[in-house]
Design a protein around this motif. Structure first.
Motif, PDB file in Angstrom:
ATOM      1  N   ARG A  94     -49.484  29.061  27.893  1.00  0.00           N
ATOM      2  CA  ARG A  94     -50.209  29.116  26.632  1.00  0.00           C
ATOM      3  C   ARG A  94     -50.695  27.739  26.198  1.00  0.00           C
ATOM      4  NH1 ARG A  94     -45.724  32.216  25.946  1.00  0.00           N
ATOM      5  NH2 ARG A  94     -44.696  30.541  24.796  1.00  0.00           N
ATOM      6  N   SER A  95     -49.832  26.732  26.328  1.00  0.00           N
ATOM      7  CA  SER A  95     -50.200  25.396  25.869  1.00  0.00           C
ATOM      8  C   SER A  95     -50.693  24.490  26.978  1.00  0.00           C
ATOM      9  CB  SER A  95     -48.989  24.736  25.173  1.00  0.00           C
ATOM     10  OG  SER A  95     -47.905  24.631  26.075  1.00  0.00           O
ATOM     11  N   GLY A  96     -50.520  24.895  28.237  1.00  0.00           N
ATOM     12  CA  GLY A  96     -50.974  24.074  29.342  1.00  0.00           C
ATOM     13  C   GLY A  96     -50.122  22.844  29.569  1.00  0.00           C
ATOM     14  N   VAL A  97     -48.810  22.949  29.394  1.00  0.00           N
ATOM     15  CA  VAL A  97     -47.898  21.817  29.553  1.00  0.00           C
ATOM     16  C   VAL A  97     -47.056  22.028  30.804  1.00  0.00           C
ATOM     17  CG1 VAL A  97     -45.964  20.553  28.535  1.00  0.00           C
ATOM     18  CG2 VAL A  97     -47.827  21.336  27.090  1.00  0.00           C
ATOM     19  N   VAL A  98     -46.953  21.000  31.626  1.00  0.00           N
ATOM     20  CA  VAL A  98     -46.092  21.004  32.802  1.00  0.00           C
ATOM     21  C   VAL A  98     -45.040  19.926  32.616  1.00  0.00           C
ATOM     22  CG1 VAL A  98     -45.966  20.699  35.290  1.00  0.00           C
ATOM     23  CG2 VAL A  98     -47.939  21.835  34.297  1.00  0.00           C
ATOM     24  N   ARG A 154     -53.874  29.602  34.798  1.00  0.00           N
ATOM     25  CA  ARG A 154     -53.369  30.636  35.697  1.00  0.00           C
ATOM     26  C   ARG A 154     -53.410  30.169  37.151  1.00  0.00           C
ATOM     27  NH1 ARG A 154     -52.644  35.604  33.431  1.00  0.00           N
ATOM     28  NH2 ARG A 154     -53.442  35.893  31.314  1.00  0.00           N
ATOM     29  N   ASP A 155     -54.481  29.476  37.541  1.00  0.00           N
ATOM     30  CA  ASP A 155     -54.566  28.985  38.910  1.00  0.00           C
ATOM     31  C   ASP A 155     -53.499  27.939  39.185  1.00  0.00           C
ATOM     32  OD1 ASP A 155     -56.679  30.648  39.388  1.00  0.00           O
ATOM     33  OD2 ASP A 155     -58.215  29.135  39.016  1.00  0.00           O
ATOM     34  N   MET A 156     -53.202  27.094  38.189  1.00  0.00           N
ATOM     35  CA  MET A 156     -52.165  26.091  38.357  1.00  0.00           C
ATOM     36  C   MET A 156     -50.810  26.741  38.634  1.00  0.00           C
ATOM     37  SD  MET A 156     -51.238  22.858  38.225  1.00  0.00           S
ATOM     38  CE  MET A 156     -52.497  21.981  37.293  1.00  0.00           C
ATOM     39  N   ILE A 157     -50.474  27.768  37.879  1.00  0.00           N
ATOM     40  CA  ILE A 157     -49.198  28.463  38.085  1.00  0.00           C
ATOM     41  C   ILE A 157     -49.172  29.124  39.454  1.00  0.00           C
ATOM     42  CG2 ILE A 157     -47.748  30.351  37.242  1.00  0.00           C
ATOM     43  CD1 ILE A 157     -48.740  29.728  34.450  1.00  0.00           C
ATOM     44  N   ALA A 158     -50.288  29.767  39.841  1.00  0.00           N
ATOM     45  CA  ALA A 158     -50.342  30.433  41.138  1.00  0.00           C
ATOM     46  C   ALA A 158     -50.180  29.432  42.284  1.00  0.00           C
ATOM     47  CB  ALA A 158     -51.658  31.200  41.278  1.00  0.00           C
ATOM     48  N   ILE A 159     -50.778  28.245  42.153  1.00  0.00           N
ATOM     49  CA  ILE A 159     -50.677  27.235  43.210  1.00  0.00           C
ATOM     50  C   ILE A 159     -49.245  26.723  43.320  1.00  0.00           C
ATOM     51  CG2 ILE A 159     -51.385  24.898  43.836  1.00  0.00           C
ATOM     52  CD1 ILE A 159     -54.150  25.584  42.729  1.00  0.00           C
ATOM     53  N   LEU A 160     -48.613  26.426  42.177  1.00  0.00           N
ATOM     54  CA  LEU A 160     -47.232  25.946  42.215  1.00  0.00           C
ATOM     55  C   LEU A 160     -46.297  26.996  42.800  1.00  0.00           C
ATOM     56  CD1 LEU A 160     -46.963  24.100  38.781  1.00  0.00           C
ATOM     57  CD2 LEU A 160     -47.070  23.065  41.046  1.00  0.00           C
ATOM     58  N   GLN A 161     -46.501  28.252  42.445  1.00  0.00           N
ATOM     59  CA  GLN A 161     -45.652  29.311  43.003  1.00  0.00           C
ATOM     60  C   GLN A 161     -45.886  29.480  44.490  1.00  0.00           C
ATOM     61  OE1 GLN A 161     -46.688  32.610  40.447  1.00  0.00           O
ATOM     62  NE2 GLN A 161     -45.004  32.202  39.030  1.00  0.00           N
ATOM     63  N   ALA A 162     -47.129  29.333  44.941  1.00  0.00           N
ATOM     64  CA  ALA A 162     -47.417  29.440  46.365  1.00  0.00           C
ATOM     65  C   ALA A 162     -46.782  28.288  47.142  1.00  0.00           C
ATOM     66  CB  ALA A 162     -48.931  29.466  46.592  1.00  0.00           C
ATOM     67  N   ILE A 163     -46.813  27.078  46.574  1.00  0.00           N
ATOM     68  CA  ILE A 163     -46.168  25.939  47.230  1.00  0.00           C
ATOM     69  C   ILE A 163     -44.661  26.137  47.286  1.00  0.00           C
ATOM     70  CG2 ILE A 163     -45.753  23.463  47.046  1.00  0.00           C
ATOM     71  CD1 ILE A 163     -48.486  23.167  45.804  1.00  0.00           C
ATOM     72  N   LYS A 164     -44.087  26.681  46.212  1.00  0.00           N
ATOM     73  CA  LYS A 164     -42.659  26.977  46.203  1.00  0.00           C
ATOM     74  C   LYS A 164     -42.313  28.008  47.282  1.00  0.00           C
ATOM     75  CE  LYS A 164     -38.397  27.565  44.777  1.00  0.00           C
ATOM     76  NZ  LYS A 164     -37.337  26.554  45.036  1.00  0.00           N
ATOM     77  N   SER A 220     -43.856  28.537  50.041  1.00  0.00           N
ATOM     78  CA  SER A 220     -44.020  27.963  51.377  1.00  0.00           C
ATOM     79  C   SER A 220     -42.887  27.025  51.750  1.00  0.00           C
ATOM     80  CB  SER A 220     -45.354  27.213  51.460  1.00  0.00           C
ATOM     81  OG  SER A 220     -45.334  26.066  50.624  1.00  0.00           O
ATOM     82  N   GLY A 221     -42.022  26.684  50.799  1.00  0.00           N
ATOM     83  CA  GLY A 221     -40.902  25.797  51.071  1.00  0.00           C
ATOM     84  C   GLY A 221     -41.221  24.330  50.931  1.00  0.00           C
ATOM     85  N   ALA A 222     -42.376  23.987  50.355  1.00  0.00           N
ATOM     86  CA  ALA A 222     -42.767  22.587  50.228  1.00  0.00           C
ATOM     87  C   ALA A 222     -42.388  21.984  48.884  1.00  0.00           C
ATOM     88  CB  ALA A 222     -44.276  22.436  50.448  1.00  0.00           C
ATOM     89  N   LEU A 223     -41.973  22.804  47.936  1.00  0.00           N
ATOM     90  CA  LEU A 223     -41.574  22.319  46.620  1.00  0.00           C
ATOM     91  C   LEU A 223     -40.083  22.558  46.437  1.00  0.00           C
ATOM     92  CD1 LEU A 223     -42.239  21.192  43.822  1.00  0.00           C
ATOM     93  CD2 LEU A 223     -42.837  23.507  43.089  1.00  0.00           C
ATOM     94  N   TYR A 224     -39.330  21.461  46.307  1.00  0.00           N
ATOM     95  CA  TYR A 224     -37.864  21.553  46.223  1.00  0.00           C
ATOM     96  C   TYR A 224     -37.443  21.546  44.756  1.00  0.00           C
ATOM     97  CZ  TYR A 224     -38.557  20.207  51.060  1.00  0.00           C
ATOM     98  OH  TYR A 224     -38.987  20.143  52.359  1.00  0.00           O
ATOM     99  N   ALA A 225     -37.844  22.592  44.028  1.00  0.00           N
ATOM    100  CA  ALA A 225     -37.503  22.725  42.615  1.00  0.00           C
ATOM    101  C   ALA A 225     -37.714  24.166  42.198  1.00  0.00           C
ATOM    102  CB  ALA A 225     -38.337  21.773  41.752  1.00  0.00           C
ATOM    103  N   ASP A 226     -37.034  24.553  41.139  1.00  0.00           N
ATOM    104  CA  ASP A 226     -37.220  25.884  40.568  1.00  0.00           C
ATOM    105  C   ASP A 226     -38.380  25.851  39.576  1.00  0.00           C
ATOM    106  OD1 ASP A 226     -35.075  26.867  42.015  1.00  0.00           O
ATOM    107  OD2 ASP A 226     -33.643  26.396  40.421  1.00  0.00           O
ATOM    108  N   ILE A 227     -39.222  26.889  39.597  1.00  0.00           N
ATOM    109  CA  ILE A 227     -40.355  26.980  38.693  1.00  0.00           C
ATOM    110  C   ILE A 227     -40.014  27.936  37.553  1.00  0.00           C
ATOM    111  CG2 ILE A 227     -42.781  27.623  38.460  1.00  0.00           C
ATOM    112  CD1 ILE A 227     -43.202  26.874  41.320  1.00  0.00           C
ATOM    113  N   VAL A 228     -40.176  27.456  36.328  1.00  0.00           N
ATOM    114  CA  VAL A 228     -39.916  28.255  35.135  1.00  0.00           C
ATOM    115  C   VAL A 228     -41.254  28.415  34.395  1.00  0.00           C
ATOM    116  CG1 VAL A 228     -38.638  28.470  32.983  1.00  0.00           C
ATOM    117  CG2 VAL A 228     -37.568  27.373  34.984  1.00  0.00           C
ATOM    118  N   VAL A 229     -41.745  29.645  34.307  1.00  0.00           N
ATOM    119  CA  VAL A 229     -43.007  29.936  33.641  1.00  0.00           C
ATOM    120  C   VAL A 229     -42.712  30.494  32.262  1.00  0.00           C
ATOM    121  CG1 VAL A 229     -45.176  31.209  33.743  1.00  0.00           C
ATOM    122  CG2 VAL A 229     -44.118  30.397  35.849  1.00  0.00           C
ATOM    123  N   GLN A 230     -43.259  29.854  31.237  1.00  0.00           N
ATOM    124  CA  GLN A 230     -43.036  30.287  29.855  1.00  0.00           C
ATOM    125  C   GLN A 230     -44.280  30.952  29.302  1.00  0.00           C
ATOM    126  OE1 GLN A 230     -41.809  26.714  27.823  1.00  0.00           O
ATOM    127  NE2 GLN A 230     -39.730  26.830  28.583  1.00  0.00           N
TER     128      GLN A 230
END
Length: 366
Positions: A258-262, A344-354, A356-366
């Motif tokens: 909603r706010s566009g904050v990462v 929406r594209d930013m969230i989709a890209i981060l989830q896709a990287i997660k 694929s195993g290239a992102l070593y962190a948990d993603i929390v979408v609010q």
């Protein structure tokens, strides 16, 4: 196009991680807050309260008037200066009669705004049905609503208000500090095996007279000495809460659509990976063409013909991003922002990287 604001916690070395007291990362078992609620009336509204269709408000107002020897039928009440509300508050684990706590007031009818209203005396009850405090006072509403001739201007939520210190505790809550069998149970706010073992070890090192054992990821049991004087028990519990331990950082990436904050840690590293994306845009333009007859004849059947010409255009705008060894989430978001990527594209890209195993962190979408 929504742009992302990126916040990063810079922890370049373990020495920069500040130690925290135990009271900041957990609590003793049995120490909990208590939730209270009640139903009340807010008066003094400028024709923005519940409408006459709300029978609950009319009946409550008629019952209130009857307490002051005013017999009025609920069908005779048409004022929109009153609204029925739900009142909630949080009672601390330790409280005494006379303490004051904050109150939240929310509309439960069709009121348009609670601005300028005051809550009438409302008892707040706990889950057991007992009254613990009484709420009353003027509302502090962080918004407004203005409507005139089908035009509407609204800021935030004017149907939710706060009364700082608006609730007076009538029946307090107490917790016996004396533990059963001399065993204190410390519960972590965020269960973690590494953190639980670290807490137990640090308690044994700081207070050698105590025996601390990690039972699971969220529980540490602390055995007190065989005899502790009542006047020393509070000081001993305070000493346990003051024990400092280095927190275990859980690597997470929090994305607010909603706010566009990462929000991410600067140590959140991304393995080398290539990201490509594209958007297909289709536009259809339609124009009308009028054709006149070549020979005009005085006849009712002679008419001009209208035809439509449609043009379909499809464009696909794509881009690619390649990360290098040592790149972090900050670098990735900066690259995607330069490509004007939507939320929406930013969230989709981060989830896709997660995935694929290239992102070593948990993603929390609010």
């Amino acid at each position: 196009m929504r742009r992302f604001l990126v916040l990063f916690f810079l922890l370049s070395s373990p020495l920069m991680a500040a130690e925290l007291q135990l009271r900041n990362i957990g609590r003793f078992d049995g120490w909990k807050e208590n939730y209270l609620s009640g139903i009340g009336l807010v008066s003094g509204l400028a024709n923005t309260g519940d409408s006459a269709r709300n029978k609950t408000t009319r009946q409550a107002l008629a019952n209130l008037m009857s307490r002051f020897d005013l017999n009025v039928q609920d069908s005779q009440i048409t004022s929109r200066n009153v609204a029925s509300v739900i009142v909630t508050a949080t009672l601390p684990a330790v409280s005494r009669p006379g303490d004051r706590i904050d109150v939240t007031v929310t509309s439960m009818g069709d009121a348009k705004s609670l601005v300028g209203g005051a809550l009438l005396l409302t008892p707040l009850k706990g889950p057991n049905g007992r009254i613990y405090c009484l709420a009353q006072g003027a509302l502090n509403v962080g918004g407004y609503r203005a409507e005139s001739h089908d035009s509407l201007v609204q800021q935030n939520h004017p149907t939710v208000g706060l009364i700082p210190g608006g609730c007076t505790v009538e029946q307090g809550t107490q917790i016996d500090p004396q533990p059963a069998n001399g065993l204190l149970r410390f519960v972590l706010n965020q269960p973690d095996y590494v953190m639980s073992a670290s807490v137990a070890a640090k308690v044994r090192k700081t207070l050698p007279q105590l025996n601390a054992v990690s039972r699971d990821a969220g529980l540490v049991e602390i055995q007190l000495p065989q005899y502790v004087a009542p006047d020393q028990l509070v000081e001993l519990i305070a000493s346990i809460e003051a024990v400092r331990v280095e927190p275990v950082n859980q690597i997470k990436v929090v994305v607010n659509e909603r706010s566009g904050v990462v929000v991410a840690g600067a140590q959140t590293v991304i393995s080398p990976i290539a990201v490509s994306y594209g958007n297909l845009r289709i536009s259809i333009n339609s124009t009308s063409i009028v054709a006149q007859p070549l020979l005009v004849i005085n006849s009712p059947d002679t008419r001009a013909s209208i035809t439509r010409d449609s043009t379909i255009k499809a464009t696909e705008a794509g881009a690619s991003v390649i990360t290098r060894p040592g790149n972090t989430v900050a670098d990735l978001v900066a690259l995607l922002n330069a490509q004007r990527v939507s939320a929406r594209d930013m969230i989709a890209i981060l989830q896709a990287i997660k995935a694929s195993g290239a992102l070593y962190a948990d993603i929390v979408v609010q």
